[in-house]
Design a protein around this motif. Structure first.
Motif, short mmCIF file in Angstrom:
data_model
loop_
_atom_site.label_atom_id
_atom_site.label_comp_id
_atom_site.label_asym_id
_atom_site.label_seq_id
_atom_site.Cartn_x
_atom_site.Cartn_y
_atom_site.Cartn_z
N THR A 18 4.62 -12.79 57.18
CA THR A 18 4.38 -12.34 55.78
C THR A 18 5.18 -13.16 54.91
O THR A 18 5.90 -14.07 55.57
CB THR A 18 5.35 -10.77 55.87
OG1 THR A 18 6.67 -11.10 56.20
CG2 THR A 18 4.60 -9.94 56.84
N HIS A 147 -1.59 -14.72 58.29
CA HIS A 147 -0.62 -13.93 57.32
C HIS A 147 -1.15 -12.60 56.95
O HIS A 147 -1.90 -12.15 56.31
CB HIS A 147 -0.70 -14.52 55.79
CG HIS A 147 -0.48 -16.11 56.01
ND1 HIS A 147 0.63 -16.71 56.35
CD2 HIS A 147 -1.54 -17.37 55.71
CE1 HIS A 147 0.43 -18.01 56.27
NE2 HIS A 147 -0.78 -18.30 55.85
N ASP A 149 0.00 -9.93 55.49
CA ASP A 149 -0.02 -9.01 54.11
C ASP A 149 -1.07 -9.57 53.31
O ASP A 149 -1.12 -9.25 52.30
CB ASP A 149 1.43 -9.01 53.84
CG ASP A 149 2.08 -10.77 53.35
OD1 ASP A 149 2.80 -10.80 53.04
OD2 ASP A 149 1.18 -11.65 53.97
N LEU A 150 -1.95 -10.54 53.86
CA LEU A 150 -2.84 -10.96 52.90
C LEU A 150 -4.57 -10.38 53.20
O LEU A 150 -5.42 -10.77 52.57
CB LEU A 150 -3.13 -12.37 52.90
CG LEU A 150 -2.09 -13.45 52.39
CD1 LEU A 150 -2.34 -14.73 52.37
CD2 LEU A 150 -1.74 -12.87 50.94
N HIS A 151 -4.24 -9.51 54.37
CA HIS A 151 -5.50 -9.11 54.78
C HIS A 151 -5.31 -7.60 54.84
O HIS A 151 -4.21 -7.18 55.00
CB HIS A 151 -5.94 -9.20 56.10
CG HIS A 151 -6.07 -10.75 56.00
ND1 HIS A 151 -7.38 -11.57 55.62
CD2 HIS A 151 -5.35 -11.89 56.54
CE1 HIS A 151 -7.19 -12.81 55.60
NE2 HIS A 151 -5.89 -13.22 56.35
N GLN A 152 -6.49 -6.67 54.82
CA GLN A 152 -6.51 -5.26 54.96
C GLN A 152 -6.02 -5.05 56.43
O GLN A 152 -6.16 -5.76 57.41
CB GLN A 152 -8.04 -4.77 54.99
CG GLN A 152 -8.36 -4.67 53.50
CD GLN A 152 -9.84 -4.29 53.46
OE1 GLN A 152 -10.46 -4.02 54.48
NE2 GLN A 152 -10.25 -3.86 52.01
N GLN A 153 -5.29 -3.89 56.75
CA GLN A 153 -4.76 -3.64 58.11
C GLN A 153 -5.79 -3.69 59.18
O GLN A 153 -5.50 -3.87 60.13
CB GLN A 153 -3.91 -2.19 57.88
CG GLN A 153 -2.51 -2.16 57.91
CD GLN A 153 -1.94 -0.84 57.98
OE1 GLN A 153 -2.58 0.29 57.50
NE2 GLN A 153 -0.82 -0.81 58.56
#
Lengths: 295, 320
Positions: A18, A147, A149-153
């Motif tokens: 992250t 990364h 936190d750059l994509h949907q869960q």
């Protein structure tokens, strides 16, 4: 477990990071370890960092087994200066890449980063490509950086599901280390999890420390001494030895100690006693002492 | 021009007077400090002093116009506060340092930056004439693009007509501006190139996707920082949405923090508006190649007419 994972051959290893803590150092450790294992060819697809940064500190004697495919200055082909663009991230192109340089039996593919590829590809197609690469037989091990936190869960979940080992990197209270949470799935279906402190040195070697059991306890610095609150006062708060002993002897008023209990049970002299001598005309009936039963 | 000048005892190499003519300044840059002293030796006296508008910020970041880190990608982001004073600071900082500056001013007009620049002691109009500053005035040029019948892909503002196509045109504009060799009027060669963008989040409102913007900044970083050893300063404004949102300015900010070397995160005070403290700034050093040691520090700041002062939390002049 992290040191074992670094030395494993085979499978899809995912390093998740992250903004708080970057996983690129761990990726460099993987590259270093793979290059040092003599039988393997290592191919690195660098889309986000330059070659100098990824290969810094690697042993120069092993570098012939390392093939760096420069995506970085131009991952999308805008300036036509790179040898490998994101469009070419398909199983045919990558397999071809490996076959062109194949000398050794096992091959390792390292991708920096999968986030860059996911940004430009449909997730379904991306997963299919990864699965084809795994089952293709040309590549033995795939290691990727994502990364999270750059994509949907959901998308992060899909990629984690494909991976045989997922290592999530997060910062620790201690600035010199980071925390790695490793989840490993074996072929038999068993899942193992472990959390460890780790740090990466400049020559891309990993050092791991086991995590303490209580997660809340931070590492105390040895040179911080506790200040004595009774010093530097205008009045005396300390006790001498005699005073301390006398203080410990004092019986507290509302504590029901053993002494008090036995004092109550013992008949004390001078306490009230009732003495009854029945008169001649007294008819003391044991069963009816008040003489009011209507029998 | 060289009248009433006086050498002070505590002379330090960084002392420069910006009220002198620009050719004098260029003399120091070109010949270096000792040679300039020789030149001045024959003058009556020399008085050099520095007008520094952001002294604390320069010491926090350990940089001055004479010595700053190169290949730096600096991200300035704000939330519930206005961080544009930092853009004005960096503009005057790099112009004073003699760098070639490419400024993408997408939200304000040239005269706005020029007016603030005057107060900070630099003349943008002069820099533009000399070729030191390349200014893309987004507001003014956008009319031309919107009123045209056709648009070419390579135009810098082509995203206005086709936002889905990406920012390749804008990147090509940036590349052209910084790759021009020094061909100013006096044959100046400028220092390392610098890219300033104010601000990037407005592109989101115009329909450009977060992925396209992150690609653009990646390409700019590859060209400016890695290849040309220059610097980049980008302002992005975040909204008050849920911090974990998957679209929008927070996602863009996270993507940019991943890419940058130094992040200055400006926020309003969590307790609300205050007259003496305008906000807090978190400085987040993210050196590349070092994964573990990420240093973060928080300062409070107050913006003045001609600069801003930064201080540790709790040490505002209103409190002490």
């Amino acid at each position: 477990m992290l040191l074992d994972v670094i030395q494993t051959v085979g499978g899809f290893i995912l390093v998740e990071d992250t903004v708080q803590c970057s996983g690129r150092g761990l990726l460099r450790c993987f590259i270093n370890a793979a290059v040092k294992r003599q039988e393997e060819d290592v191919h690195v697809l660098g889309f986000e960092s330059p070659e100098a940064e990824m290969c810094a500190g690697l042993d120069s004697s092993c570098v012939q087994r390392l093939h760096f495919h420069k995506g970085f200055p131009d991952p999308l082909g805008w300036t036509r200066r790179s040898s490998f663009t994101i469009e070419r991230f398909t199983s045919q192109h990558i397999t071809q890449l490996f076959k062109d340089t194949q000398r050794a039996k096992a091959s390792v593919l390292v991708v920096d980063s999968l986030s860059m590829v996911l940004r430009h590809r449909d997730p379904v197609v991306f997963c299919q490509t990864l699965q084809e690469l795994r089952k293709g037989g040309v590549i033995k091990t795939i290691i990727g950086l994502l990364h999270s936190d750059l994509h949907q869960q959901g998308i992060v979940g899909i990629v984690c599901h494909l991976a045989s080992t997922v290592i999530s990197v997060s910062p620790a209270d201690n600035e010199r280390h980071s925390v790695a949470k490793t989840t490993r799935r074996t072929k038999s279906g068993k899942v193992m999890q472990e959390e460890e402190y780790f740090s990466v040195s400049e020559d891309a070697t990993l050092s791991v420390q086991a995590k303490p059991h209580q997660p809340g306890r931070g590492q105390k610095e040895p040179d911080v001494s506790e200040t004595d609150p009774t010093s530097n006062l205008t009045f005396n708060l300390r006790l001498s030895e005699e005073e301390r002993r006398a203080k410990e002897k004092v019986a507290l008023p509302f504590v029901f100690s053993q002494q008090k209990k036995s004092a109550l049970l013992r008949p004390a002299p001078g306490s009230g006693r009732i003495v009854y001598e029945p008169d001649a005309s007294d008819d003391f009936d044991e069963e009816d002492p008040d003489d009011d039963l209507d029998v | 021009m060289l009248t009433a000048l006086h050498i002070t005892g505590t002379y330090a190499p960084q002392m420069l007077c910006f009220h002198l003519q620009s050719c004098f300044f260029n003399s120091i840059r070109r010949f270096g400090e000792t040679e300039t002293r020789h030149i001045l030796h024959n003058c009556s006296k020399v008085h050099l002093y520095r007008t520094n508008m952001f002294p604390e910020l320069n010491s926090i970041l350990n940089s001055t116009p004479d010595s700053f880190k190169s290949s730096d990608f600096i991200l300035v982001s704000d939330r519930r506060a206005d961080a544009s004073f930092l853009i004005h600071h960096y503009l005057s900082f790099y112009l004073r340092a003699g760098c070639k500056v490419c400024f993408l001013g997408l939200v304000q007009s040239f005269s706005h930056y020029s007016a603030v620049g005057q107060r900070l002691g630099v003349s943008l109009a002069q820099a533009r004439e000399k070729g030191q500053l390349v200014f893309l005035e987004g507001l003014k040029d956008s009319f031309g693009v919107l009123l045209q019948d056709t648009s070419q892909e390579t135009q810098p503002l082509s995203y206005l007509r086709s936002p889905g196509a990406g920012l390749e045109g804008l990147f090509r504009f940036v590349e052209r501006s910084v790759r021009q060799s020094g061909d100013g009027d006096a044959g100046e060669s400028w220092g390392p190139p610098v890219l300033l963008i104010d601000d990037l989040s407005v592109l989101l409102s115009l329909g450009v996707s977060v992925g396209a913007i992150l690609d653009f900044t990646l390409y700019c970083q590859a060209t400016m920082c890695s290849e040309l050893q220059g610097n980049m300063v980008i302002l992005v404004r975040c909204e008050e949405e849920d911090a974990d949102d998957d679209e929008g300015s927070n996602l863009l900010q996270r993507g940019l923090v991943h890419q940058c070397n130094l992040a200055l995160l400006i926020e309003g005070l969590p307790t609300g508006y205050c007259r003496d403290i305008h906000g807090q700034m978190e400085v987040w050093w993210r050196p590349r190649g070092e994964t573990i040691y990420n240093q973060r520090k928080i300062f409070h700041f107050k913006v003045h007419d001609k600069g801003a002062s930064f201080f540790a939390r709790g040490t505002s002049s209103a409190v002490l």
